[in-house]
Design an enzyme around this catalytic site. Structure first.
Site, PDB file in Angstrom:
ATOM      1  N   HIS A 128       0.840  -1.203   0.000  1.00  0.00           N
ATOM      2  CA  HIS A 128       0.000   0.000   0.000  1.00  0.00           C
ATOM      3  C   HIS A 128       0.875   1.254   0.000  1.00  0.00           C
ATOM      4  CE1 HIS A 128      -3.430   2.572   1.343  1.00  0.00           C
ATOM      5  NE2 HIS A 128      -2.451   3.233   1.949  1.00  0.00           N
ATOM      6  N   GLU A 129       1.907   1.267   0.840  1.00  0.00           N
ATOM      7  CA  GLU A 129       2.787   2.428   0.918  1.00  0.00           C
ATOM      8  C   GLU A 129       3.555   2.640  -0.379  1.00  0.00           C
ATOM      9  OE1 GLU A 129       2.332   4.378   3.417  1.00  0.00           O
ATOM     10  OE2 GLU A 129       0.975   2.878   4.205  1.00  0.00           O
ATOM     11  N   HIS A 132       1.464   4.421  -2.929  1.00  0.00           N
ATOM     12  CA  HIS A 132       1.428   5.876  -2.819  1.00  0.00           C
ATOM     13  C   HIS A 132       2.617   6.512  -3.545  1.00  0.00           C
ATOM     14  CE1 HIS A 132      -2.020   6.683  -0.362  1.00  0.00           C
ATOM     15  NE2 HIS A 132      -1.612   5.919   0.639  1.00  0.00           N
ATOM     16  N   GLU A 187      -6.110   6.876  -1.433  1.00  0.00           N
ATOM     17  CA  GLU A 187      -6.042   5.713  -0.547  1.00  0.00           C
ATOM     18  C   GLU A 187      -6.598   4.479  -1.245  1.00  0.00           C
ATOM     19  OE1 GLU A 187      -4.493   5.460   2.117  1.00  0.00           O
ATOM     20  OE2 GLU A 187      -4.274   7.461   2.948  1.00  0.00           O
TER      21      GLU A 187
END
Length: 270
Positions: A128-129, A132, A187
């Protein structure tokens, strides 16, 4: 207490080991300068590296033989070059629960997160990071933080050259990043990236579901989790994000009911 910069974060702003520097009126100045300034991906990476170097010097980093480092190496060593990104990673031995990645490819995982997440859950959070960073969600955030730290007005911010910052300004830029938030769309896109990352590498995508369920449990906790509760007011609901993962896994034929998800009572890293 010093606060830590979260370049791309899933959990929230957390306190660390020193004093936060006041930003003063630079906030308004940065707002004017943000659109005017020419700011490249290389600029974002440079400033991110300066910030991460500052954090590495102001937090306890797990050594190469530390169980946390050994575990992270086992999980993530093969992903140092991921989707065109050159990644470096370390573990911060702190009580806060978080992980983040920055534009320069730095990935930092907090030991307390590793204590409550299984391997697949950790991979989902890290994915997920990275999402980004890949989606360039952090570029405007660090640009704004830089302008605040350098106290540039709209005219001077139009320069094509990013000025060098003093050590105190780098710390101030780190503090400014604490206030950065991603939109719900960003997100959601990072969640999608994480799922695709898990699926493409043959990891259990249900790990992403479990990770969000654990984050939901943390956000529902008592006063000890007040920071989580505050952060989750501006982030998509973790239970809803978990359900989105479940629906996609069911569609892909990858869903396996994990039963009731709970927080572990003992550390998962030993």
């Amino acid at each position: 207490m010093k606060k830590i910069i979260l370049c791309a974060f899933v959990l929230g702003s957390l306190t660390m080991q020193a004093q936060k520097i006041s930003l003063g009126k630079a906030t308004d100045i940065a707002g004017k300068g943000l659109k005017a300034m020419t700011f490249t991906n290389a600029d974002a990476a440079k400033l991110a590296k300066e910030s991460v170097d500052w954090m590495d010097n102001n937090n306890q980093v797990a050594g190469p033989k530390d169980p946390y480092t050994v575990r992270l190496n086992k999980l993530f060593a093969k992903h140092k070059s991921q989707d065109g990104l050159n990644l470096n990673y370390k573990v911060y031995k702190v009580k806060d629960i978080n992980a983040f990645a920055c534009a320069d490819g730095s990935v930092r995982v907090f030991s307390s997160l590793m204590d409550i997440m299984t391997d697949d859950e950790l991979l989902a959070v890290i994915g997920h990071e990275i999402g980004h960073v890949k989606n360039e969600d952090t570029k405007d955030a660090i640009k704004s933080a830089y302008l605040k730290a350098a106290a540039l007005d709209a005219a001077s911010a139009s320069s094509n050259t990013v000025a060098a910052l003093s050590n105190s300004q780098i710390g101030e830029m780190a503090n400014a990043m604490l206030d950065a938030t991603h939109s719900k769309k960003q997100e959601s896109q990072a969640d999608t990236y994480s799922y695709d990352f898990m699926k493409a590498n043959g990891y259990d995508v249900v790990g992403a579901y479990r990770a969000f369920k654990k984050l939901a449990l943390l956000s529902e906790g008592g006063s000890a989790q007040s920071g989580f509760q505050k952060m989750f007011n501006s982030h998509p609901d973790s239970n809803k994000r978990a359900e989105a993962i479940k629906k996609r896994a069911e569609k892909d034929g990858l869903w396996k009911d994990p039963g009731t998800v709970s927080l572990p009572t003992t550390k998962l890293t030993k």
